[in-house]
Design a protein around this motif. Structure first.
Motif, PDB file in Angstrom:
ATOM      1  N   GLY A   1     -10.059   1.936  -0.120  1.00 25.39           N
ATOM      2  CA  GLY A   1     -11.346   1.734   0.550  1.00 25.39           C
ATOM      3  C   GLY A   1     -12.187   0.693  -0.177  1.00 25.39           C
ATOM      4  O   GLY A   1     -11.787   0.093  -1.169  1.00 25.39           O
ATOM      5  N   LYS A   2     -13.388   0.491   0.307  1.00 25.91           N
ATOM      6  CA  LYS A   2     -14.283  -0.518  -0.276  1.00 25.91           C
ATOM      7  C   LYS A   2     -14.709  -0.152  -1.699  1.00 25.91           C
ATOM      8  O   LYS A   2     -14.920  -1.019  -2.525  1.00 25.91           O
ATOM      9  CB  LYS A   2     -15.520  -0.697   0.606  1.00 25.91           C
ATOM     10  CG  LYS A   2     -15.184  -1.356   1.928  1.00 25.91           C
ATOM     11  CD  LYS A   2     -16.413  -1.570   2.771  1.00 25.91           C
ATOM     12  CE  LYS A   2     -16.000  -2.222   4.091  1.00 25.91           C
ATOM     13  NZ  LYS A   2     -17.124  -2.458   4.959  1.00 25.91           N
ATOM     14  N   LYS A   3     -14.829   1.136  -1.986  1.00 20.88           N
ATOM     15  CA  LYS A   3     -15.235   1.568  -3.319  1.00 20.88           C
ATOM     16  C   LYS A   3     -14.099   1.426  -4.329  1.00 20.88           C
ATOM     17  O   LYS A   3     -14.335   1.286  -5.526  1.00 20.88           O
ATOM     18  CB  LYS A   3     -15.723   3.023  -3.289  1.00 20.88           C
ATOM     19  CG  LYS A   3     -17.003   3.201  -2.545  1.00 20.88           C
ATOM     20  CD  LYS A   3     -17.437   4.644  -2.564  1.00 20.88           C
ATOM     21  CE  LYS A   3     -18.721   4.821  -1.766  1.00 20.88           C
ATOM     22  NZ  LYS A   3     -19.136   6.191  -1.725  1.00 20.88           N
TER      23      LYS A   3
ATOM     24  N   THR B   1      -7.228   9.942  -3.107  1.00 23.96           N
ATOM     25  CA  THR B   1      -7.338   9.839  -1.650  1.00 23.96           C
ATOM     26  C   THR B   1      -7.120   8.379  -1.298  1.00 23.96           C
ATOM     27  O   THR B   1      -7.374   7.483  -2.103  1.00 23.96           O
ATOM     28  CB  THR B   1      -8.731  10.280  -1.147  1.00 23.96           C
ATOM     29  OG1 THR B   1      -9.700   9.396  -1.683  1.00 23.96           O
ATOM     30  CG2 THR B   1      -9.023  11.723  -1.527  1.00 23.96           C
ATOM     31  N   LYS B   2      -6.650   8.128  -0.102  1.00 20.27           N
ATOM     32  CA  LYS B   2      -6.408   6.746   0.327  1.00 20.27           C
ATOM     33  C   LYS B   2      -7.697   5.937   0.300  1.00 20.27           C
ATOM     34  O   LYS B   2      -7.694   4.768  -0.053  1.00 20.27           O
ATOM     35  CB  LYS B   2      -5.796   6.708   1.726  1.00 20.27           C
ATOM     36  CG  LYS B   2      -4.338   7.061   1.757  1.00 20.27           C
ATOM     37  CD  LYS B   2      -3.769   6.866   3.156  1.00 20.27           C
ATOM     38  CE  LYS B   2      -2.306   7.227   3.182  1.00 20.27           C
ATOM     39  NZ  LYS B   2      -1.712   7.048   4.503  1.00 20.27           N
ATOM     40  N   GLU B   3      -8.802   6.584   0.668  1.00 22.00           N
ATOM     41  CA  GLU B   3     -10.084   5.882   0.694  1.00 22.00           C
ATOM     42  C   GLU B   3     -10.495   5.449  -0.713  1.00 22.00           C
ATOM     43  O   GLU B   3     -11.063   4.384  -0.908  1.00 22.00           O
ATOM     44  CB  GLU B   3     -11.187   6.767   1.299  1.00 22.00           C
ATOM     45  CG  GLU B   3     -10.999   7.060   2.778  1.00 22.00           C
ATOM     46  CD  GLU B   3      -9.954   8.139   3.052  1.00 22.00           C
ATOM     47  OE1 GLU B   3      -9.730   9.013   2.191  1.00 22.00           O
ATOM     48  OE2 GLU B   3      -9.323   8.077   4.118  1.00 22.00           O
ATOM     49  N   TYR B   4     -10.206   6.310  -1.698  1.00 21.30           N
ATOM     50  CA  TYR B   4     -10.580   5.995  -3.075  1.00 21.30           C
ATOM     51  C   TYR B   4      -9.808   4.762  -3.577  1.00 21.30           C
ATOM     52  O   TYR B   4     -10.365   3.906  -4.244  1.00 21.30           O
ATOM     53  CB  TYR B   4     -10.314   7.202  -3.993  1.00 21.30           C
ATOM     54  CG  TYR B   4     -10.640   6.922  -5.438  1.00 21.30           C
ATOM     55  CD1 TYR B   4     -11.966   6.884  -5.863  1.00 21.30           C
ATOM     56  CD2 TYR B   4      -9.639   6.670  -6.360  1.00 21.30           C
ATOM     57  CE1 TYR B   4     -12.282   6.611  -7.184  1.00 21.30           C
ATOM     58  CE2 TYR B   4      -9.944   6.400  -7.684  1.00 21.30           C
ATOM     59  CZ  TYR B   4     -11.260   6.373  -8.092  1.00 21.30           C
ATOM     60  OH  TYR B   4     -11.572   6.098  -9.399  1.00 21.30           O
TER      61      TYR B   4
ATOM     62  N   LYS C   1       0.837  -1.200   0.000  1.00 24.97           N
ATOM     63  CA  LYS C   1       0.000   0.000   0.000  1.00 24.97           C
ATOM     64  C   LYS C   1       0.874   1.253   0.000  1.00 24.97           C
ATOM     65  O   LYS C   1       0.599   2.210  -0.732  1.00 24.97           O
ATOM     66  CB  LYS C   1      -0.935   0.004   1.207  1.00 24.97           C
ATOM     67  CG  LYS C   1      -2.083  -0.971   1.085  1.00 24.97           C
ATOM     68  CD  LYS C   1      -2.999  -0.870   2.287  1.00 24.97           C
ATOM     69  CE  LYS C   1      -4.195  -1.785   2.138  1.00 24.97           C
ATOM     70  NZ  LYS C   1      -5.103  -1.673   3.290  1.00 24.97           N
TER      71      LYS C   1
END
Length: 165
Positions: A162-164, A156-159, A141
Motif C-alpha cells: 500500500g501507500k504507507k 498485510t498486503k496493504e502494509y 509482488k
C-alpha cells in the motif's frame, strides 16, 4: 471472386476456399514455414477475400499476404461466437463457417462482420511492453508475499504494497 476462411493456429493454418462461380469446396492445411507459405500464396490473388479470427499471431500473419489479396478481414472472435453456427466443432468446420460468412457479406454488400482495427506496429510493441511490465510487477509482488509467508512474517498486503508501505 474467391473467399477464404482461415482458422489460424500457432504453427499451422487451415484454409477453406469458396468461389462465386463454382460449387466446389476445397480445404487445405499449411504449416507456418517459408515453403508452405509459398504454396498458400499460389492459391490466392487480387480477387481473393480472406476472413481470419483475431488471435495472438493474426496481425503478424496478416502482414505476410495482405498486399496479395483484395481484402483481409480480421474478425473479433467473440463477435463470431455470438453468431455461431451449430454443428461439429473442428478446425475445418471453423474455416468453412468463416468462408461462408465472408462470401455472404461480400455478395450481399451488407457488413455483418465488424473488422478488428490493426494498430500500427509501434502501438503493438508498446502494448506488449506494458503487458510484460504488468506481469513482472504481479510476479514480484507474489514472490515477496510468498517469501514472507514462508518465513512466518506477519503482514498485510496493504502494509507491504500500500501507500504507507
Amino acid at each position: 471472386m474467391k473467399y477464404v476462411g482461415i482458422d489460424l493456429h500457432t504453427n499451422r493454418f487451415i484454409c477453406f476456399y469458396l468461389s462465386d462461380n463454382s460449387k466446389e469446396k476445397q480445404t487445405e492445411t499449411f504449416n507456418l514455414d517459408a515453403k508452405e507459405l509459398r504454396s498458400f500464396y499460389s492459391t490466392i490473388n487480387k480477387d481473393t477475400y480472406i476472413l481470419v479470427e483475431a488471435t495472438i499471431n493474426t496481425f503478424s500473419f496478416n502482414t505476410l499476404f495482405k498486399n496479395l489479396v483484395k481484402e483481409v478481414i480480421i474478425a473479433n472472435t467473440y463477435q463470431l461466437k455470438s453468431v455461431g453456427v451449430p454443428g461439429k466443432k473442428t478446425d475445418k468446420a471453423d474455416a468453412y463457417k468463416l468462408a461462408e460468412k465472408l462470401k455472404a457479406e461480400v455478395i450481399s454488400g451488407v457488413q455483418q462482420i465488424v473488422p478488428v482495427t490493426i494498430p500500427p506496429k509501434e502501438i503493438r510493441d508498446l502494448r506488449a511492453l506494458f503487458a510484460t511490465y504488468r506481469a513482472l510487477i504481479g510476479q514480484s509482488k507474489n514472490r515477496i508475499h510468498s517469501l514472507l509467508k514462508e518465513n512466518l512474517y506477519p503482514f498485510t498486503k496493504e502494509y507491504i504494497f500500500g501507500k504507507k508501505g
